[in-house]
Write a protein that holds these residues in place. Sequence first.
Motif, PDB file in Angstrom:
ATOM      1  N   ASN A   1       0.876  -1.177   0.000  1.00 50.59           N
ATOM      2  CA  ASN A   1       0.000   0.000   0.000  1.00 50.59           C
ATOM      3  C   ASN A   1       0.906   1.218   0.000  1.00 50.59           C
ATOM      4  O   ASN A   1       1.520   1.558   1.009  1.00 50.59           O
ATOM      5  N   LEU A   2       1.011   1.863  -1.154  1.00 50.77           N
ATOM      6  CA  LEU A   2       1.984   2.941  -1.329  1.00 50.77           C
ATOM      7  C   LEU A   2       1.294   4.291  -1.447  1.00 50.77           C
ATOM      8  O   LEU A   2       0.195   4.400  -1.999  1.00 50.77           O
ATOM      9  N   LYS A   3       1.934   5.311  -0.921  1.00 54.08           N
ATOM     10  CA  LYS A   3       1.502   6.691  -1.073  1.00 54.08           C
ATOM     11  C   LYS A   3       2.562   7.420  -1.901  1.00 54.08           C
ATOM     12  O   LYS A   3       3.750   7.399  -1.559  1.00 54.08           O
ATOM     13  N   ILE A   4       2.130   8.067  -2.991  1.00 55.69           N
ATOM     14  CA  ILE A   4       3.078   8.741  -3.874  1.00 55.69           C
ATOM     15  C   ILE A   4       2.547  10.127  -4.240  1.00 55.69           C
ATOM     16  O   ILE A   4       1.377  10.438  -4.025  1.00 55.69           O
ATOM     17  N   ASP A   5       3.418  10.928  -4.828  1.00 54.84           N
ATOM     18  CA  ASP A   5       3.059  12.253  -5.355  1.00 54.84           C
ATOM     19  C   ASP A   5       2.407  13.135  -4.295  1.00 54.84           C
ATOM     20  O   ASP A   5       1.387  13.781  -4.544  1.00 54.84           O
ATOM     21  N   GLY A   6       2.978  13.179  -3.089  1.00 52.45           N
ATOM     22  CA  GLY A   6       2.427  14.031  -2.045  1.00 52.45           C
ATOM     23  C   GLY A   6       2.663  15.506  -2.331  1.00 52.45           C
ATOM     24  O   GLY A   6       3.718  15.904  -2.833  1.00 52.45           O
ATOM     25  N   ALA A   7       1.646  16.319  -2.020  1.00 53.06           N
ATOM     26  CA  ALA A   7       1.764  17.759  -2.247  1.00 53.06           C
ATOM     27  C   ALA A   7       0.699  18.493  -1.446  1.00 53.06           C
ATOM     28  O   ALA A   7      -0.358  17.938  -1.137  1.00 53.06           O
ATOM     29  N   GLN A   8       0.999  19.737  -1.105  1.00 54.17           N
ATOM     30  CA  GLN A   8      -0.002  20.596  -0.486  1.00 54.17           C
ATOM     31  C   GLN A   8      -1.028  20.990  -1.547  1.00 54.17           C
ATOM     32  O   GLN A   8      -0.671  21.485  -2.613  1.00 54.17           O
ATOM     33  N   THR A   9      -2.297  20.756  -1.271  1.00 55.06           N
ATOM     34  CA  THR A   9      -3.360  20.964  -2.244  1.00 55.06           C
ATOM     35  C   THR A   9      -4.352  21.986  -1.717  1.00 55.06           C
ATOM     36  O   THR A   9      -4.728  21.949  -0.547  1.00 55.06           O
ATOM     37  N   GLN A  10      -4.784  22.866  -2.597  1.00 53.09           N
ATOM     38  CA  GLN A  10      -5.762  23.883  -2.217  1.00 53.09           C
ATOM     39  C   GLN A  10      -7.152  23.276  -2.189  1.00 53.09           C
ATOM     40  O   GLN A  10      -7.571  22.617  -3.138  1.00 53.09           O
ATOM     41  N   ASP A  11      -7.872  23.457  -1.086  1.00 53.52           N
ATOM     42  CA  ASP A  11      -9.265  23.034  -0.993  1.00 53.52           C
ATOM     43  C   ASP A  11     -10.103  23.941  -1.867  1.00 53.52           C
ATOM     44  O   ASP A  11     -10.061  25.168  -1.740  1.00 53.52           O
ATOM     45  N   GLU A  12     -10.873  23.350  -2.791  1.00 57.82           N
ATOM     46  CA  GLU A  12     -11.641  24.138  -3.750  1.00 57.82           C
ATOM     47  C   GLU A  12     -12.774  24.915  -3.093  1.00 57.82           C
ATOM     48  O   GLU A  12     -13.261  25.889  -3.643  1.00 57.82           O
TER      49      GLU A  12
ATOM     50  N   PHE B   1      -4.315  21.261   2.237  1.00 55.80           N
ATOM     51  CA  PHE B   1      -4.143  19.996   2.948  1.00 55.80           C
ATOM     52  C   PHE B   1      -3.141  19.131   2.187  1.00 55.80           C
ATOM     53  O   PHE B   1      -2.923  19.324   0.989  1.00 55.80           O
ATOM     54  N   TRP B   2      -2.535  18.198   2.903  1.00 54.18           N
ATOM     55  CA  TRP B   2      -1.554  17.290   2.298  1.00 54.18           C
ATOM     56  C   TRP B   2      -2.292  16.167   1.592  1.00 54.18           C
ATOM     57  O   TRP B   2      -3.064  15.437   2.183  1.00 54.18           O
ATOM     58  N   ASP B   3      -2.076  16.046   0.300  1.00 58.04           N
ATOM     59  CA  ASP B   3      -2.796  15.061  -0.514  1.00 58.04           C
ATOM     60  C   ASP B   3      -1.792  14.143  -1.192  1.00 58.04           C
ATOM     61  O   ASP B   3      -0.715  14.574  -1.597  1.00 58.04           O
ATOM     62  N   THR B   4      -2.149  12.868  -1.300  1.00 61.66           N
ATOM     63  CA  THR B   4      -1.291  11.895  -1.973  1.00 61.66           C
ATOM     64  C   THR B   4      -2.130  11.013  -2.885  1.00 61.66           C
ATOM     65  O   THR B   4      -3.351  10.939  -2.763  1.00 61.66           O
ATOM     66  N   SER B   5      -1.469  10.337  -3.795  1.00 62.04           N
ATOM     67  CA  SER B   5      -2.087   9.280  -4.590  1.00 62.04           C
ATOM     68  C   SER B   5      -1.751   7.937  -3.954  1.00 62.04           C
ATOM     69  O   SER B   5      -0.682   7.781  -3.363  1.00 62.04           O
ATOM     70  N   SER B   6      -2.670   6.998  -4.053  1.00 68.15           N
ATOM     71  CA  SER B   6      -2.468   5.684  -3.439  1.00 68.15           C
ATOM     72  C   SER B   6      -2.324   4.617  -4.510  1.00 68.15           C
ATOM     73  O   SER B   6      -3.006   4.656  -5.540  1.00 68.15           O
ATOM     74  N   VAL B   7      -1.448   3.677  -4.258  1.00 66.87           N
ATOM     75  CA  VAL B   7      -1.259   2.521  -5.132  1.00 66.87           C
ATOM     76  C   VAL B   7      -1.359   1.263  -4.281  1.00 66.87           C
ATOM     77  O   VAL B   7      -0.603   1.086  -3.318  1.00 66.87           O
ATOM     78  N   LEU B   8      -2.326   0.395  -4.616  1.00 66.65           N
ATOM     79  CA  LEU B   8      -2.465  -0.891  -3.937  1.00 66.65           C
ATOM     80  C   LEU B   8      -1.965  -1.994  -4.856  1.00 66.65           C
ATOM     81  O   LEU B   8      -2.294  -2.023  -6.038  1.00 66.65           O
ATOM     82  N   VAL B   9      -1.168  -2.898  -4.311  1.00 65.33           N
ATOM     83  CA  VAL B   9      -0.628  -4.021  -5.081  1.00 65.33           C
ATOM     84  C   VAL B   9      -1.227  -5.312  -4.527  1.00 65.33           C
ATOM     85  O   VAL B   9      -1.148  -5.578  -3.323  1.00 65.33           O
ATOM     86  N   PHE B  10      -1.850  -6.101  -5.414  1.00 64.03           N
ATOM     87  CA  PHE B  10      -2.439  -7.385  -5.031  1.00 64.03           C
ATOM     88  C   PHE B  10      -1.713  -8.496  -5.775  1.00 64.03           C
ATOM     89  O   PHE B  10      -1.578  -8.442  -7.000  1.00 64.03           O
ATOM     90  N   ASP B  11      -1.255  -9.487  -5.036  1.00 62.32           N
ATOM     91  CA  ASP B  11      -0.609 -10.648  -5.642  1.00 62.32           C
ATOM     92  C   ASP B  11      -1.639 -11.745  -5.909  1.00 62.32           C
ATOM     93  O   ASP B  11      -2.543 -11.974  -5.101  1.00 62.32           O
ATOM     94  N   ASP B  12      -1.498 -12.403  -7.052  1.00 65.96           N
ATOM     95  CA  ASP B  12      -2.337 -13.560  -7.407  1.00 65.96           C
ATOM     96  C   ASP B  12      -3.816 -13.208  -7.516  1.00 65.96           C
ATOM     97  O   ASP B  12      -4.677 -14.070  -7.319  1.00 65.96           O
ATOM     98  N   LEU B  13      -4.127 -11.949  -7.831  1.00 65.95           N
ATOM     99  CA  LEU B  13      -5.532 -11.576  -7.993  1.00 65.95           C
ATOM    100  C   LEU B  13      -6.091 -12.144  -9.298  1.00 65.95           C
ATOM    101  O   LEU B  13      -7.261 -12.506  -9.377  1.00 65.95           O
ATOM    102  N   LEU B  14      -5.235 -12.252 -10.297  1.00 66.16           N
ATOM    103  CA  LEU B  14      -5.627 -12.824 -11.586  1.00 66.16           C
ATOM    104  C   LEU B  14      -4.880 -14.129 -11.797  1.00 66.16           C
ATOM    105  O   LEU B  14      -3.671 -14.201 -11.590  1.00 66.16           O
TER     106      LEU B  14
END
Length: 207
Positions: free
Chosen positions: A78-89, A95-108
């Motif tokens: 479970n990875l968090k990448i591309d963190g940055a301070q983001t303006q609330d619209e 606020f500090w915002d990140t993108s998430s990447v989930l890795v699943f083994d043997d899902l397919l």
Amino acid sequence: QYSIAEQMDRLLYCENPPLKQPLLISMRNDMPPITDENFEDILGSIIEQEVQMYEMTIPLPKHKVTLEKDSSFIPSLNLKIDGAQTQDEFRSTTFWDTSSVLVFDDLLSDDLRRRLLDVTLGREESAEDNTWDDITKGPNPERWVRGGLIDIPDEDEGKQIPPEEQPCWGLTDEAIEDLCFHHHDAIEEFEAILTDLFPQFVVTRLP
């Protein structure tokens, strides 16, 4: 009407930074007064009505899926990448915002992975002519087109690059329609895995 137009002009042309998010306008006679306390509830209700009215979330059918390993539904990373301070619209805060990447083994399984590849390439198991070799011949021109996918920013935004010089390949319009609007067992099986993987969410295709 003038009041609405005046507010729209302010949002579109006078805000700093300018408005970048989609704008939803809803006019109702029974709308209660909007306050800081009920703003999010009213906005959520409006969005939910729009979603239902235009059938934007039609849940995928659920099927019981049997995987080789029960642990396949547990992310191995479970990875968090591309963190940055983001303006609330909606508020003058950041606020500090990140993108998430989930890795699943043997899902397919290997079999489902092969069948998904066949669907993407337009190969049918019953067809005799499934001999196109992407490795030696490159992308099949009946399925792929150069410039069909653009994910590399142009160095010169004003320069138009001819399709034959585009760096990326993408599926043809016919291939995309085939994937989206025709039935494929492999895609349905993968969709069933997704609905089991995220039971707390409504899993749907893009409208």
